[in-house]
Motif scaffolding. Structure first.
Motif, PDB file in Angstrom:
ATOM      1  N   VAL A  77       0.834  -1.201   0.000  1.00  0.00           N
ATOM      2  CA  VAL A  77       0.000   0.000   0.000  1.00  0.00           C
ATOM      3  C   VAL A  77       0.872   1.256   0.000  1.00  0.00           C
ATOM      4  O   VAL A  77       0.574   2.248  -0.678  1.00  0.00           O
ATOM      5  CB  VAL A  77      -0.950  -0.012   1.209  1.00  0.00           C
ATOM      6  N   GLY A  78       1.977   1.217   0.759  1.00  0.00           N
ATOM      7  CA  GLY A  78       2.887   2.356   0.775  1.00  0.00           C
ATOM      8  C   GLY A  78       3.481   2.640  -0.586  1.00  0.00           C
ATOM      9  O   GLY A  78       3.624   3.801  -0.990  1.00  0.00           O
ATOM     10  N   LEU A  79       3.825   1.581  -1.325  1.00  0.00           N
ATOM     11  CA  LEU A  79       4.346   1.783  -2.683  1.00  0.00           C
ATOM     12  C   LEU A  79       3.305   2.442  -3.575  1.00  0.00           C
ATOM     13  O   LEU A  79       3.624   3.279  -4.425  1.00  0.00           O
ATOM     14  CB  LEU A  79       4.781   0.443  -3.276  1.00  0.00           C
ATOM     15  N   GLY A  80       2.037   2.063  -3.374  1.00  0.00           N
ATOM     16  CA  GLY A  80       0.982   2.706  -4.147  1.00  0.00           C
ATOM     17  C   GLY A  80       0.912   4.195  -3.871  1.00  0.00           C
ATOM     18  O   GLY A  80       0.725   5.007  -4.784  1.00  0.00           O
ATOM     19  N   ARG A  81       1.083   4.574  -2.619  1.00  0.00           N
ATOM     20  CA  ARG A  81       1.055   5.993  -2.277  1.00  0.00           C
ATOM     21  C   ARG A  81       2.242   6.738  -2.884  1.00  0.00           C
ATOM     22  O   ARG A  81       2.124   7.903  -3.260  1.00  0.00           O
ATOM     23  CB  ARG A  81       1.052   6.157  -0.758  1.00  0.00           C
ATOM     24  N   ILE A  82       3.389   6.072  -2.977  1.00  0.00           N
ATOM     25  CA  ILE A  82       4.527   6.713  -3.641  1.00  0.00           C
ATOM     26  C   ILE A  82       4.199   6.962  -5.109  1.00  0.00           C
ATOM     27  O   ILE A  82       4.539   8.004  -5.678  1.00  0.00           O
ATOM     28  CB  ILE A  82       5.786   5.847  -3.485  1.00  0.00           C
ATOM     29  N   GLY A  83       3.502   6.016  -5.731  1.00  0.00           N
ATOM     30  CA  GLY A  83       3.066   6.227  -7.104  1.00  0.00           C
ATOM     31  C   GLY A  83       2.141   7.418  -7.230  1.00  0.00           C
ATOM     32  O   GLY A  83       2.162   8.144  -8.238  1.00  0.00           O
ATOM     33  N   SER A  84       1.326   7.652  -6.197  1.00  0.00           N
ATOM     34  CA  SER A  84       0.420   8.797  -6.234  1.00  0.00           C
ATOM     35  C   SER A  84       1.180  10.117  -6.155  1.00  0.00           C
ATOM     36  O   SER A  84       0.643  11.163  -6.530  1.00  0.00           O
ATOM     37  CB  SER A  84      -0.587   8.701  -5.083  1.00  0.00           C
ATOM     38  N   ILE A  85       2.425  10.072  -5.662  1.00  0.00           N
ATOM     39  CA  ILE A  85       3.280  11.268  -5.675  1.00  0.00           C
ATOM     40  C   ILE A  85       3.938  11.428  -7.038  1.00  0.00           C
ATOM     41  O   ILE A  85       3.910  12.498  -7.651  1.00  0.00           O
ATOM     42  CB  ILE A  85       4.379  11.170  -4.598  1.00  0.00           C
ATOM     43  N   LEU A  86       4.533  10.342  -7.522  1.00  0.00           N
ATOM     44  CA  LEU A  86       5.315  10.420  -8.753  1.00  0.00           C
ATOM     45  C   LEU A  86       4.439  10.683  -9.976  1.00  0.00           C
ATOM     46  O   LEU A  86       4.888  11.329 -10.928  1.00  0.00           O
ATOM     47  CB  LEU A  86       6.100   9.117  -8.946  1.00  0.00           C
ATOM     48  N   GLY A  87       3.188  10.186  -9.961  1.00  0.00           N
ATOM     49  CA  GLY A  87       2.315  10.384 -11.113  1.00  0.00           C
ATOM     50  C   GLY A  87       2.059  11.850 -11.417  1.00  0.00           C
ATOM     51  O   GLY A  87       2.396  12.339 -12.506  1.00  0.00           O
ATOM     52  N   PRO A  88       1.469  12.611 -10.474  1.00  0.00           N
ATOM     53  CA  PRO A  88       1.245  14.034 -10.748  1.00  0.00           C
ATOM     54  C   PRO A  88       2.532  14.816 -10.965  1.00  0.00           C
ATOM     55  O   PRO A  88       2.587  15.719 -11.804  1.00  0.00           O
ATOM     56  CB  PRO A  88       0.519  14.515  -9.480  1.00  0.00           C
TER      57      PRO A  88
END
Length: 415
Positions: A352-363
């Protein structure tokens, strides 16, 4: 050495606990969706007022998600030690206060700081809400309850997308964040009715070794890495779309109300996707449905990018919401199936934490791409789809490899 780790305990009947826990959880999830979408639809006005380029706006999106990651890491551990309810109250308070102050900000640097602090407040709440729901929900209904809670995120986004135009026209972009700060006040009194806590002894000396074993032991290394890649790419794709869709629609020449309507269609599709995929997975399993969802994502992207008229474009936004949200929530539901019960929490938490990192890198990555202006409609937000399509393709490959590698575990989990 053994430490006292605090956990939530029963304060009444199971039905009574869920009767207050589920509505509160859904409402707080809606606040997250409201907050993300508020910045998304206000971004063009904020950029004009403060003279910000696409890269700077992308940084604002990323800072908010970065705060959420930090808050989730701190809040999850603190909830174990000091009580989930206590962390939830603190997080709701911080979220409300910093969102209110955002509505009064006078400069872009302070705006970025407040976005990060608002994200920390939300981060303190979400892992404790989901953890509490998982602990108290009956096993036969657990998946549906978690899906209902997560479905609050696109529901909140849909509300602000529909109402945001009226708010901004009447009171300006600041009104969205002031409203987002006042709404948590409505839920804070309900926190007193959430389950209390009891003390459960847990051995914390071996947590690092347990973490390594959970992620990479018993030949789980390739599975863990594939899961991380899929979550990272899918979260980046989801939050890139949530953050930049209104600006993309504007770049295609549509009016601001149409851009807000497209965001509402996307969020409405996300609500449907969050519920529908859970029921479909229960019937046919993850292995068949998950790769197919990415085909739907690609269709939605093409509809938004190449739709010949407004109806097709709006339909593409709806389809994109259904499938990209369905992909992300399905991956989150799939992750526990790869780990044995003794280390399931650790393995799932890292995923789940990796998913949140993706939510940073995407935008953030989208902001850099937009600055280059590589899209088919000229420079600016039209660069998003050419970035999104490769992300979708790579996530599809990772998911196909993941489901082929551990099909037996997936079948057991879906049964």
């Amino acid at each position: 050495m053994t430490a006292a780790v605090l956990r939530e305990a029963s304060a009444g009947s199971q039905t009574g606990r869920l009767g207050i826990l589920v509505p509160v959880s859904v409402f707080v999830a809606m606040l997250e969706g409201f907050d993300i979408q508020a910045l998304s639809i206000a971004a063009p006005v904020i950029a004009h007022q403060f003279g910000l380029g696409e890269r700077a706006i992308g940084t604002l999106f990323a800072v908010g998600q970065g705060g959420l990651v930090l808050g989730a890491v701190l809040g999850g551990g603190a909830g174990d030690r000091y009580g989930r309810r206590r962390m939830m109250v603190l997080g709701i308070f911080c979220f409300g206060v910093f969102s209110l102050i955002t509505g009064l900000v006078a400069g872009s640097a302070m705006l970025a700081l407040l976005r990060g602090m608002t994200g920390i407040g939300l981060g303190l709440v979400m892992p404790n809400l989901i953890g509490m729901a998982a602990e108290y929900a009956p096993e036969r209904h657990r998946g549906k309850i978690i899906s209902a809670i997560l479905g609050g995120i696109p529901a909140g986004g849909m509300i602000v997308a529909l109402a945001g135009a009226g708010f901004m026209e009447a009171w300006g972009w600041r009104s969205l964040f002031i409203a987002g700060g006042l709404l948590p006040i409505l839920v804070m009194p309900l926190m007193v009715f959430l389950p209390g806590r009891s003390v459960v002894p847990v051995d914390v000396d071996h947590i690092p070794a347990m973490l390594v074993s959970a992620l990479f032991g018993e030949d789980r290394g390739p599975t863990t890495l594939l899961l991380w890649v899929a979550l990272l790419l899918t979260a980046g794709l989801l939050y890139m779309t949530v953050s930049w869709l209104p600006s993309l629609i504007r770049a295609r020449g549509y009016s601001l109300p149409v851009a807000h309507l497209a965001s509402a269609m996307f969020s409405g599709g996300g609500c449907l996707g969050s519920f529908a995929t859970g029921f479909v997975v229960d019937r046919i399993g993850y292995r068949r449905i998950l790769p197919a969802l990415y085909v739907g994502v690609l269709i939605g992207i093409c509809g938004v990018l190449f739709g010949v008229d407004q109806a097709v474009m709006l339909g593409g936004a709806f389809v994109l919401g259904v499938f990209v949200v369905g992909c992300f929530y399905s991956l989150n539901g799939l992750s526990p199936l790869f780990y044995p019960e003794a280390v399931r929490g650790l393995g799932t938490g890292c995923a789940v934490g990796l998913g949140r990192i993706g939510s940073i890198l995407g935008p953030l990555g989208a902001g850099w791409a937009l600055q280059a202006g590589i899209g088919p409609y000229g420079p600016g937000p039209a660069a998003i789809p050419p970035v999104a399509i490769p992300l979708c393709a790579l996530a599809f490959i990772a998911v196909c490899l993941l489901t082929r590698r551990d099909r037996k575990a997936i079948r057991r989990g879906a049964a």
